[in-house]
Write a protein that holds these residues in place. Structure first.
Motif, mmCIF file in Angstrom:
data_model
loop_
_atom_site.group_PDB
_atom_site.id
_atom_site.type_symbol
_atom_site.label_atom_id
_atom_site.label_comp_id
_atom_site.label_asym_id
_atom_site.label_seq_id
_atom_site.Cartn_x
_atom_site.Cartn_y
_atom_site.Cartn_z
ATOM 1 N N ALA A 156 0.791 -1.088 -0.349
ATOM 2 C CA ALA A 156 0.248 -0.155 -0.208
ATOM 3 C C ALA A 156 0.980 1.239 -0.103
ATOM 4 N N THR A 157 2.268 1.134 0.369
ATOM 5 C CA THR A 157 2.975 2.306 0.241
ATOM 6 C C THR A 157 4.033 2.484 -0.692
ATOM 7 N N VAL A 158 3.712 1.707 -1.919
ATOM 8 C CA VAL A 158 4.438 1.781 -3.310
ATOM 9 C C VAL A 158 3.624 2.244 -4.281
ATOM 10 N N ARG A 159 4.434 3.090 -4.996
ATOM 11 C CA ARG A 159 3.528 3.720 -6.251
ATOM 12 C C ARG A 159 4.624 3.738 -7.431
ATOM 13 N N PRO A 160 4.348 3.637 -8.641
ATOM 14 C CA PRO A 160 5.206 3.628 -9.507
ATOM 15 C C PRO A 160 6.050 4.748 -9.703
ATOM 16 N N ALA A 161 7.081 4.539 -10.295
ATOM 17 C CA ALA A 161 8.376 5.724 -10.268
ATOM 18 C C ALA A 161 8.118 6.486 -11.566
ATOM 19 N N THR A 162 7.978 7.873 -11.403
ATOM 20 C CA THR A 162 7.836 8.868 -12.486
ATOM 21 C C THR A 162 9.061 8.464 -13.452
ATOM 22 N N PRO A 163 9.096 9.159 -14.694
ATOM 23 C CA PRO A 163 10.190 8.976 -15.537
ATOM 24 C C PRO A 163 11.381 9.803 -14.921
ATOM 25 N N ALA A 164 11.214 10.821 -14.305
ATOM 26 C CA ALA A 164 12.289 11.598 -13.889
ATOM 27 C C ALA A 164 13.030 10.855 -12.543
ATOM 28 N N GLU A 165 12.063 10.030 -11.812
ATOM 29 C CA GLU A 165 12.777 9.282 -10.538
ATOM 30 C C GLU A 165 13.375 8.070 -11.307
ATOM 31 N N ARG A 166 12.915 7.439 -12.266
ATOM 32 C CA ARG A 166 13.720 6.456 -12.890
ATOM 33 C C ARG A 166 15.017 6.795 -13.262
ATOM 34 N N LEU A 167 14.861 8.065 -13.958
ATOM 35 C CA LEU A 167 16.394 8.308 -14.571
ATOM 36 C C LEU A 167 17.362 8.737 -13.541
ATOM 37 N N ARG A 168 16.870 9.316 -12.440
ATOM 38 C CA ARG A 168 17.691 9.696 -11.456
ATOM 39 C C ARG A 168 18.238 8.408 -10.547
ATOM 40 N N ALA A 169 17.593 7.299 -10.637
ATOM 41 C CA ALA A 169 17.890 6.137 -10.019
ATOM 42 C C ALA A 169 18.786 5.432 -10.928
ATOM 43 N N GLU A 170 18.630 5.470 -12.061
ATOM 44 C CA GLU A 170 19.473 4.646 -13.204
ATOM 45 C C GLU A 170 20.816 5.477 -13.122
ATOM 46 N N ASN A 171 20.957 6.784 -13.199
ATOM 47 C CA ASN A 171 21.979 7.777 -13.088
ATOM 48 C C ASN A 171 22.781 7.230 -11.762
ATOM 49 N N ALA A 172 22.253 7.026 -10.666
ATOM 50 C CA ALA A 172 22.808 6.749 -9.358
ATOM 51 C C ALA A 172 23.576 5.267 -9.632
ATOM 52 N N ARG A 173 22.771 4.480 -10.047
ATOM 53 C CA ARG A 173 23.455 3.374 -10.245
ATOM 54 C C ARG A 173 24.608 3.131 -11.142
ATOM 55 N N ARG A 174 24.552 3.938 -12.345
ATOM 56 C CA ARG A 174 25.835 4.178 -13.296
ATOM 57 C C ARG A 174 27.042 4.706 -12.735
ATOM 58 N N ASN A 175 26.649 5.580 -11.966
ATOM 59 C CA ASN A 175 27.730 6.407 -11.159
ATOM 60 C C ASN A 175 28.376 5.545 -10.015
ATOM 61 N N ALA A 176 27.433 4.983 -9.235
ATOM 62 C CA ALA A 176 28.088 3.724 -8.297
ATOM 63 C C ALA A 176 28.971 2.766 -8.925
ATOM 64 N N ARG A 177 28.421 2.109 -10.045
ATOM 65 C CA ARG A 177 29.402 1.324 -10.615
ATOM 66 C C ARG A 177 30.314 2.152 -11.369
ATOM 67 N N SER A 178 30.628 3.185 -11.997
ATOM 68 C CA SER A 178 31.883 3.656 -12.276
ATOM 69 C C SER A 178 32.839 4.006 -11.419
ATOM 70 N N ARG A 179 32.289 4.116 -10.013
ATOM 71 C CA ARG A 179 33.012 4.252 -8.820
ATOM 72 C C ARG A 179 33.710 2.910 -8.337
ATOM 73 N N GLY A 180 33.143 1.699 -8.988
ATOM 74 C CA GLY A 180 33.680 0.442 -8.335
ATOM 75 C C GLY A 180 32.907 0.163 -7.382
ATOM 76 N N GLU A 181 31.891 0.731 -6.943
ATOM 77 C CA GLU A 181 30.963 0.296 -5.843
ATOM 78 C C GLU A 181 30.044 -1.111 -6.081
ATOM 79 N N LEU A 182 29.662 -1.004 -7.361
ATOM 80 C CA LEU A 182 28.885 -2.203 -7.751
ATOM 81 C C LEU A 182 29.316 -2.840 -8.879
ATOM 82 N N LEU A 183 29.114 -4.152 -9.037
ATOM 83 C CA LEU A 183 30.063 -5.151 -10.062
ATOM 84 C C LEU A 183 28.974 -4.677 -11.420
#
Length: 86
Positions: free
Chosen positions: A59-86
């Motif tokens: 009940a506390t979950v909603r779909p991510a907006t396009p802007a939220e998806r973009l921010r999350a995907e950028n955060a993931r790419r940045n973490a990967r580039s820093r070597g924090e994710l495989l």
């Protein structure tokens, strides 16, 4: 993507998003997570930039907006580039 706010005891397979869908947990300051699956009455979500999975009520979950998806995907790419994710 179809994410509806449904009480846990009334969940149907059609109400549950596909694994990998980005959703927002409003009970955690609009934290974006990747839907992983159902664990009893809760949904399991994983942070996009790494970290510990968490469970939340559907009940506390909603779909991510396009802007939220973009921010999350950028955060993931940045973490990967820093070597924090495989």
């Amino acid at each position: 993507m179809s994410v509806k706010r449904v009480p846990p005891d009334e969940q149907h397979p059609d109400d549950v998003p596909e694994p990998g869908t980005l959703v927002v947990d409003t009970s955690r300051a609009d934290r974006v997570g990747e839907f992983r699956g159902v664990a009893g009455p809760y949904w399991s979500l994983r942070p996009m930039a790494g970290g510990t999975e968490w469970e939340t009520e559907p009940a506390t979950v909603r779909p991510a907006t396009p802007a939220e998806r973009l921010r999350a995907e950028n955060a993931r790419r940045n973490a990967r580039s820093r070597g924090e994710l495989l």
